[in-house]
Write a protein that holds these residues in place. Structure first.
Motif, PDB file in Angstrom:
ATOM      1  N   LEU A 160       0.838  -1.209   0.000  1.00 48.77           N
ATOM      2  CA  LEU A 160       0.000   0.000   0.000  1.00 48.77           C
ATOM      3  C   LEU A 160       0.873   1.260   0.000  1.00 48.77           C
ATOM      4  O   LEU A 160       0.590   2.229  -0.708  1.00 48.77           O
ATOM      5  CB  LEU A 160      -0.944   0.007   1.211  1.00 48.77           C
ATOM      6  N   VAL A 161       1.935   1.238   0.799  1.00 46.67           N
ATOM      7  CA  VAL A 161       2.821   2.400   0.873  1.00 46.67           C
ATOM      8  C   VAL A 161       3.475   2.652  -0.492  1.00 46.67           C
ATOM      9  O   VAL A 161       3.583   3.802  -0.941  1.00 46.67           O
ATOM     10  CB  VAL A 161       3.888   2.202   1.982  1.00 46.67           C
ATOM     11  N   ALA A 162       3.886   1.566  -1.184  1.00 48.50           N
ATOM     12  CA  ALA A 162       4.505   1.716  -2.508  1.00 48.50           C
ATOM     13  C   ALA A 162       3.507   2.340  -3.483  1.00 48.50           C
ATOM     14  O   ALA A 162       3.847   3.239  -4.262  1.00 48.50           O
ATOM     15  CB  ALA A 162       4.982   0.364  -3.025  1.00 48.50           C
ATOM     16  N   MET A 163       2.258   1.873  -3.425  1.00 48.85           N
ATOM     17  CA  MET A 163       1.260   2.419  -4.344  1.00 48.85           C
ATOM     18  C   MET A 163       0.965   3.888  -4.006  1.00 48.85           C
ATOM     19  O   MET A 163       0.917   4.742  -4.890  1.00 48.85           O
ATOM     20  CB  MET A 163      -0.035   1.609  -4.276  1.00 48.85           C
ATOM     21  N   GLY A 164       0.761   4.160  -2.720  1.00 51.83           N
ATOM     22  CA  GLY A 164       0.468   5.539  -2.305  1.00 51.83           C
ATOM     23  C   GLY A 164       1.585   6.471  -2.753  1.00 51.83           C
ATOM     24  O   GLY A 164       1.334   7.563  -3.257  1.00 51.83           O
ATOM     25  N   HIS A 165       2.814   5.985  -2.612  1.00 55.58           N
ATOM     26  CA  HIS A 165       3.930   6.846  -2.979  1.00 55.58           C
ATOM     27  C   HIS A 165       3.991   7.105  -4.484  1.00 55.58           C
ATOM     28  O   HIS A 165       4.418   8.176  -4.909  1.00 55.58           O
ATOM     29  CB  HIS A 165       5.261   6.284  -2.479  1.00 55.58           C
TER      30      HIS A 165
ATOM     31  N   ILE B 167      -7.704  -3.626  -5.129  1.00 58.57           N
ATOM     32  CA  ILE B 167      -7.213  -4.838  -4.465  1.00 58.57           C
ATOM     33  C   ILE B 167      -6.171  -4.494  -3.402  1.00 58.57           C
ATOM     34  O   ILE B 167      -6.224  -4.979  -2.276  1.00 58.57           O
ATOM     35  CB  ILE B 167      -6.635  -5.836  -5.500  1.00 58.57           C
ATOM     36  N   ILE B 168      -5.236  -3.615  -3.741  1.00 61.92           N
ATOM     37  CA  ILE B 168      -4.185  -3.275  -2.770  1.00 61.92           C
ATOM     38  C   ILE B 168      -4.800  -2.604  -1.537  1.00 61.92           C
ATOM     39  O   ILE B 168      -4.458  -2.933  -0.402  1.00 61.92           O
ATOM     40  CB  ILE B 168      -3.104  -2.383  -3.411  1.00 61.92           C
ATOM     41  N   SER B 169      -5.739  -1.682  -1.752  1.00 63.97           N
ATOM     42  CA  SER B 169      -6.346  -1.000  -0.604  1.00 63.97           C
ATOM     43  C   SER B 169      -7.151  -1.977   0.240  1.00 63.97           C
ATOM     44  O   SER B 169      -7.010  -2.023   1.468  1.00 63.97           O
ATOM     45  CB  SER B 169      -7.278   0.120  -1.062  1.00 63.97           C
ATOM     46  N   ALA B 170      -7.985  -2.790  -0.410  1.00 62.73           N
ATOM     47  CA  ALA B 170      -8.845  -3.718   0.334  1.00 62.73           C
ATOM     48  C   ALA B 170      -7.986  -4.732   1.089  1.00 62.73           C
ATOM     49  O   ALA B 170      -8.280  -5.084   2.235  1.00 62.73           O
ATOM     50  CB  ALA B 170      -9.788  -4.435  -0.625  1.00 62.73           C
ATOM     51  N   ASN B 171      -6.914  -5.143   0.481  1.00 61.65           N
ATOM     52  CA  ASN B 171      -6.017  -6.117   1.080  1.00 61.65           C
ATOM     53  C   ASN B 171      -5.402  -5.589   2.378  1.00 61.65           C
ATOM     54  O   ASN B 171      -5.360  -6.273   3.398  1.00 61.65           O
ATOM     55  CB  ASN B 171      -4.925  -6.427   0.058  1.00 61.65           C
TER      56      ASN B 171
END
Ligand code: PHE
Length: 454
Positions: free
Chosen positions: A225-230, A444-448
């Motif tokens: 999640l942190v990688a995606m947010g970044h 998917i990443i957020s829900a996960n």
């Protein structure tokens, strides 16, 4: 911005001007301060690979969508979303995407400005030669002393907010852009030099192994999640900054090429920062997971040891401040433009309103490192909560909605027209990424991570 089009809106003089402004927004503290420290906290290589995947599969298609929407709408994000929703025959509630972005921008700037204040303070320290021949402990002590002193943090936060609002009220973006045009290549050259220094004096091999060896057992759900947010944060996506700049892009310029240039420059700067910092971390027995202070505790060590280090350090922090400055204006511009367009306020009044509100919220971040360091919500300080909420939830949500809007709500003919593309493989690849890959990845990443699945 040189010519004025039939809509009366001034336009960037060409692709170069747009790319520079968008790169000015994208390249900032996210690349040089945040990327290294979150990479350190999340175990290195596998996290970096995940981040690169998110840039390519989510960031690039969404950046194209944001520029496209901005150029087609020609107004500030809320009004643009409303106008396009109407012309595509959709609900005008889509304007809420713009509103979400506006709030996200203000919340991000509130802590961004505090960290930019650290860079301002380090500019002064560098010029005074404070780091000369200091040990790792002493350098760590200097950072510790700065963040535990809330009055000094507040002072520098105030200075940075004033700098930002000055540019916005005076409408002297052009002046700042010109400065950024000179300083950004300067920052790049200095980073390359620092990587060279780290290769000679640091533990280069450990640094590179840490950054590029992917050990997926180190990658937690949270890290993904942190990688995606970044990826959203570093490309300035999901809150309307790039949409705003898209409104100024002349019609004949290819959105795809401009996007690739910005994303490439942004990624290279982040990777260079990582390659300069981690060899120093390992050579000096420092902790990669040291947190937000990481660059302030490692780079000054190198500056303190090199000949002419005070000058190099001062140059580095000045350029970092400029990089942060050009990002900061893009964080508030959507809010200021919307208030000026819709609330009948003058630009000056909107600026003061937004500036004071942002400054006020920033006090929470100032106190997160000292007086309120123990006041925690879900184990996080006020700064951590704000950073998590904006970067990992609000930006991806904004980006998701923009992707859905462009890919599912807009007609194919509008997209083709705006992209000025033939209906070939490139268009279909982009639309596929935007329709399926990017939204599903975000969901998917957020829900996960939020524990909704898996
Ligand atoms: N992209 C900027 C950085 O990396 C921060 C930013 C985020 C700017 C969102 C605008 C919008 O520092």
């Amino acid at each position: 911005m040189s010519s004025v089009t039939e809509t009366g809106r001034p336009h960037w003089s060409g692709r170069l001007a747009f790319v520079l402004a968008a790169t000015g927004s994208a390249v900032g503290l996210g690349n040089i301060w945040k990327f290294p420290y979150i990479t350190g906290e999340n175990g290195g290589g596998a996290f970096v690979l995940m981040y690169l995947f998110c840039i390519v599969a989510i960031g690039v298609p969404i950046m194209m969508a944001e520029i496209l929407v901005g150029r087609r709408g020609q107004l500030s994000p809320i009004s643009t979303m409303k106008r396009l929703a109407q012309s595509e025959g959709r609900s005008s509630a889509w304007k809420l995407v713009g509103a979400l972005g506006l709030i996200t921008g203000i919340l991000i700037l509130s802590f961004y400005s505090v960290v930019a204040g650290w860079a301002l303070s380090y500019t002064l320290k560098s010029a005074q030669g404070v780091f000369a021949n200091s040990s790792a402990d002493q350098i760590g002590g200097i950072f510790g002393a700065l963040v535990s002193d809330w009055k000094t943090l507040l002072l520098w936060h105030t200075v940075f907010m004033l700098m930002t609002m000055f540019v916005i009220t005076r409408g002297v973006q052009k002046g700042l852009e010109r400065a950024v045009m000179l300083l950004m290549p300067g920052l790049f050259v200095l980073l390359v030099f620092l990587v060279g220094y780290a290769a000679v004096k640091g533990d280069f091999s450990s640094g590179l192994h840490f950054l590029f060896d992917a050990d997926f057992s180190k990658l937690s759900k949270e890290s993904i999640l942190v990688a995606m947010g970044h990826a959203f944060f570093t490309l300035s996506l999901g809150m309307g900054a790039i949409m705003m700049y898209g409104a100024y892009l002349p019609k004949h310029i290819s959105i795809g090429k401009a996007t690739l240039m910005v994303a490439f420059a942004d990624t290279v700067v982040a990777l260079l920062a990582g390659m300069a910092i981690f060899p120093l971390v390992f050579a000096n027995g420092l902790e990669p997971a040291a947190g937000p202070g990481l660059i302030f505790q490692t780079l000054p060590l190198a500056f303190g040891q090199m000949p002419g280090g005070a000058i190099v350090a001062t140059l580095f922090f000045v350029m970092l401040v400029f990089a942060a400055w050009s990002s900061a204006i893009s964080l508030v511009e959507p809010a200021v433009a919307w208030m000026t367009e819709n609330l009948g306020m003058t630009r000056n009044v909107s600026c003061w309103f937004v500036g004071v509100a942002t400054w006020w919220i920033g006090i929470g971040t100032v106190l997160s490192f000292n007086e309120m360091a123990e006041a925690k919500l879900w184990g996080k300080t006020f700064f951590d909560v704000l950073d998590y909420l904006t970067t990992n939830i609000m930006l991806p949500l904004g980006g998701l909605l923009i992707a859905i809007f462009a890919a599912w709500m807009m007609h194919k003919s509008s997209l083709l027209d705006e992209l000025d593309m033939e209906e070939g493989i490139l268009f279909h690849t982009w639309r596929f990424l935007l329709r399926f890959v990017a939204p599903l990845a975000v969901i998917i990443i957020s829900a996960n991570t939020l524990g909704l699945i898996g």
